[in-house]
Design an enzyme around this catalytic site. Structure first.
Site, PDB file in Angstrom:
ATOM      1  N   GLU A  57      32.313  14.862  44.857  1.00 34.18           N
ATOM      2  CA  GLU A  57      33.605  15.336  44.820  1.00 34.18           C
ATOM      3  C   GLU A  57      34.412  15.782  46.162  1.00 34.18           C
ATOM      4  OE1 GLU A  57      34.408  19.291  43.686  1.00 34.18           O
ATOM      5  OE2 GLU A  57      34.951  18.605  41.669  1.00 34.18           O
ATOM      6  N   SER A  74      31.190  22.576  43.893  1.00 35.98           N
ATOM      7  CA  SER A  74      30.392  21.346  43.456  1.00 35.98           C
ATOM      8  C   SER A  74      30.425  19.990  44.172  1.00 35.98           C
ATOM      9  CB  SER A  74      31.256  20.953  42.116  1.00 35.98           C
ATOM     10  OG  SER A  74      31.096  22.128  41.035  1.00 35.98           O
ATOM     11  N   ARG A 112      39.747  16.557  37.861  1.00 31.85           N
ATOM     12  CA  ARG A 112      39.574  16.610  39.295  1.00 31.85           C
ATOM     13  C   ARG A 112      40.410  15.253  40.030  1.00 31.85           C
ATOM     14  NH1 ARG A 112      37.766  20.687  37.693  1.00 31.85           N
ATOM     15  NH2 ARG A 112      36.078  21.881  38.745  1.00 31.85           N
TER      16      ARG A 112
HETATM   17  N1  EPU Z   1      23.379  23.227  34.994  1.00 30.46           N
HETATM   18  C1  EPU Z   1      21.980  23.259  35.056  1.00 30.46           C
HETATM   19  N2  EPU Z   1      21.348  23.480  36.040  1.00 30.46           N
HETATM   20  C2  EPU Z   1      22.103  23.611  37.466  1.00 30.46           C
HETATM   21  C3  EPU Z   1      23.506  23.884  37.081  1.00 30.46           C
HETATM   22  C4  EPU Z   1      24.097  23.661  35.834  1.00 30.46           C
HETATM   23  O1  EPU Z   1      21.083  23.066  34.122  1.00 30.46           O
HETATM   24  O2  EPU Z   1      21.652  24.003  38.504  1.00 30.46           O
HETATM   25  C5  EPU Z   1      23.757  23.114  33.544  1.00 30.46           C
HETATM   26  C6  EPU Z   1      24.316  24.488  33.027  1.00 30.46           C
HETATM   27  O3  EPU Z   1      23.277  25.565  32.602  1.00 30.46           O
HETATM   28  C7  EPU Z   1      25.410  24.341  32.137  1.00 30.46           C
HETATM   29  C8  EPU Z   1      25.900  22.943  32.756  1.00 30.46           C
HETATM   30  O4  EPU Z   1      24.967  22.551  33.645  1.00 30.46           O
HETATM   31  O5  EPU Z   1      24.796  23.863  30.957  1.00 30.46           O
HETATM   32  C9  EPU Z   1      27.163  23.283  33.277  1.00 30.46           C
HETATM   33  O6  EPU Z   1      27.192  24.230  34.284  1.00 30.46           O
HETATM   34  P1  EPU Z   1      28.402  25.085  34.887  1.00 30.46           P
HETATM   35  O7  EPU Z   1      28.877  25.903  33.677  1.00 30.46           O
HETATM   36  O8  EPU Z   1      27.538  25.940  36.022  1.00 30.46           O
HETATM   37  O9  EPU Z   1      29.515  24.307  35.388  1.00 30.46           O
HETATM   38  P2  EPU Z   1      29.538  22.790  35.956  1.00 30.46           P
HETATM   39  O10 EPU Z   1      29.757  21.751  35.331  1.00 30.46           O
HETATM   40  O11 EPU Z   1      28.274  22.664  36.808  1.00 30.46           O
HETATM   41  C10 EPU Z   1      31.910  22.880  36.584  1.00 30.46           C
HETATM   42  C11 EPU Z   1      32.943  22.543  37.608  1.00 30.46           C
HETATM   43  C12 EPU Z   1      32.971  23.914  38.714  1.00 30.46           C
HETATM   44  C13 EPU Z   1      33.330  25.230  37.908  1.00 30.46           C
HETATM   45  C14 EPU Z   1      32.448  25.213  36.682  1.00 30.46           C
HETATM   46  C15 EPU Z   1      33.017  26.456  35.617  1.00 30.46           C
HETATM   47  C16 EPU Z   1      32.762  20.267  38.290  1.00 30.46           C
HETATM   48  C17 EPU Z   1      32.367  18.895  38.993  1.00 30.46           C
HETATM   49  N3  EPU Z   1      32.207  21.377  38.523  1.00 30.46           N
HETATM   50  O12 EPU Z   1      30.704  22.890  37.184  1.00 30.46           O
HETATM   51  O13 EPU Z   1      33.838  23.699  39.519  1.00 30.46           O
HETATM   52  O14 EPU Z   1      33.511  26.367  38.600  1.00 30.46           O
HETATM   53  O15 EPU Z   1      32.369  23.930  35.834  1.00 30.46           O
HETATM   54  O16 EPU Z   1      34.061  25.847  34.865  1.00 30.46           O
HETATM   55  O17 EPU Z   1      33.474  19.874  37.267  1.00 30.46           O
HETATM   56  C18 EPU Z   1      34.187  22.647  41.723  1.00 30.46           C
HETATM   57  O18 EPU Z   1      34.763  21.799  41.337  1.00 30.46           O
HETATM   58  O19 EPU Z   1      34.103  22.900  43.097  1.00 30.46           O
HETATM   59  C19 EPU Z   1      33.613  23.697  40.975  1.00 30.46           C
HETATM   60  C20 EPU Z   1      32.790  24.825  41.450  1.00 30.46           C
END
Ligand code: EPU
Length: 365
Positions: free
Chosen positions: A361, A265, A168
């Site tokens: 972010e 995010s 990012r």
């Molecule tokens: N999780 C929780 N609770 C929540 C949300 C997530 O426990 O409320 C846990 C999930 O169960 C999982 C882990 O956190 O084990 C990761 O969650 P998720 O796969 O939803 O992805 P993320 O890390 O929250 C990132 C990116 C997203 C992108 C997704 C999918 C960042 C800051 N965010 O989210 O990007 O779509 O992975 O690849 O890196 C963005 O940057 O705006 C964005 C939406």
């Protein structure tokens, strides 16, 4: 250049409420819709006031009125500029809608961007943020870009190395670039490799691909070593099927800004030392951990926010989304100040509970 000499296409006192996906109120003292690079050349040398480049406003927190010159990027156009044995090269204007570009490349038969389907925003913003989702970052499909330097009016061309992409992050977040409106990205060229492989390994995408029965069985997962998957009856997903699976996952977890304003995010996934990750994991067994190449460990900010009690919880007219705790939503009529207050409250609770610092972010303007 004095204010009197500003070109005709510069408007005054423009309402920005509908210009960002968080739908926060604010006005721009000066506002210009940029449809071609020539307009940027006309603004060159105009260094007296603050400038900011706005795309689709999908990663922006408007904290109030902006007293400078807001350049709304609207340069259009997309074309195949060439191909060679290894890849297709597709160039698009910085003002093109990102998701429409993804769908168009797929329809043309040039796959490679499908994991990044449905990410809100513009083509020009994609490299700034190095947008990423479901195991792919745009840096992996990036060839080069063009930008105009507003100090000189000259066009610059940057290759992959010059962009210094990271999670990012990129050179464009540094001083002197897009965010303070000094050099403005006008066109981006993508490199889409002809040797296409579906990327369906990312947790939730893998589950969705299985649900849609589009994932090819992995040979190592087959107990009988002599068994080979029948490629004719199960040829693996097409690029469009991968895109559809990504779209399905995103629609389930991430709110549509048109229905519930948000900026995706709200915090980066923090990277901590291996020692701290180890300590946290023994105290909190469910903690997701992603070891990085440099030995540090990336944690899931969404998990930290949820386990600090903020999932689905509001503060004033803003809250952390009930289906994905990392997404800050505007429940209606919120101000930038309310967003700031919630962000600080979440940061404080995560710091106190886990000793981890969350950084926002989106860009604050
Ligand atoms: N999780 C929780 N609770 C929540 C949300 C997530 O426990 O409320 C846990 C999930 O169960 C999982 C882990 O956190 O084990 C990761 O969650 P998720 O796969 O939803 O992805 P993320 O890390 O929250 C990132 C990116 C997203 C992108 C997704 C999918 C960042 C800051 N965010 O989210 O990007 O779509 O992975 O690849 O890196 C963005 O940057 O705006 C964005 C939406």
């Amino acid at each position: 250049m004095s204010e009197r000499q500003l070109p005709d296409f510069v408007e005054r006192d423009v309402d920005l409420t509908t210009r960002t996906t968080l739908a926060l109120p604010g006005r721009a003292a000066l506002y210009a819709e940029i449809r071609d690079a020539g307009q940027l050349a006309m603004l060159a040398g105009e260094n007296a006031r603050r400038r900011f480049v706005l795309g689709a406003g999908s990663n922006l927190v408007l904290t109030g009125d902006f007293d400078g010159l807001l350049l709304r990027m609207a340069i259009r156009g997309r074309e195949l500029i060439g191909d060679d044995e290894s890849a297709w090269y597709v160039r698009a204007g910085a003002g093109e809608n990102w998701h429409q570009l993804v769908l168009w490349t797929l329809a043309q038969g040039w796959p490679g961007l499908e994991n990044l389907a449905l990410i809100p925003g513009t083509v020009g913003a994609a490299p700034i943020q190095n947008i990423g989702a479901y195991g792919l970052e745009v840096a992996e499909r990036f060839q080069s870009l063009e930008a105009v330097d507003l100090a000189t009016g000259q066009t610059l061309r940057l290759d992959h190395a010059a962009c210094r992409f990271a999670y990012r992050d990129s050179v464009f977040k540094q001083e002197g670039w897009h965010l303070n409106g000094q050099r403005v990205i006008t066109r981006v060229t993508f490199r889409l490799p002809k040797a296409w492989q579906p990327l369906t390994g990312y947790g939730e995408l893998a589950a969705e691909a299985d649900r849609q029965q589009i994932r090819q069985p992995h040979p190592q997962a087959v107990p009988n070593a002599h068994f080979r998957p029948n490629l004719r009856s199960n040829p693996g997903p097409t690029p469009r099927q991968v895109a559809d699976a990504v779209i399905a996952v995103r629609r389930r977890k991430l709110p549509d800004p048109a229905a519930l304003p948000n900026a995706g995010s709200f915090f980066h996934n923090p990277q901590v030392s291996a020692a701290l990750a180890e300590r946290l994991a023994s105290a909190h067994p469910g903690l997701p951990r992603y070891p990085q190449a440099d030995g540090r460990v990336k944690l899931a900010a969404g998990w930290l926010v949820e386990h600090s009690g903020w999932k689905g919880r509001d503060l004033g007219r803003v809250g952390m989304y009930e289906k994905q705790a990392l997404v800050l939503v505007n429940r209606g009529g919120a101000s930038g100040a309310e967003v700031g207050a919630l962000a600080r409250a979440v940061q404080t609770d995560v710091r106190e509970r886990f000793g981890v610092e969350l950084t926002p972010e989106p860009v604050f303007l």
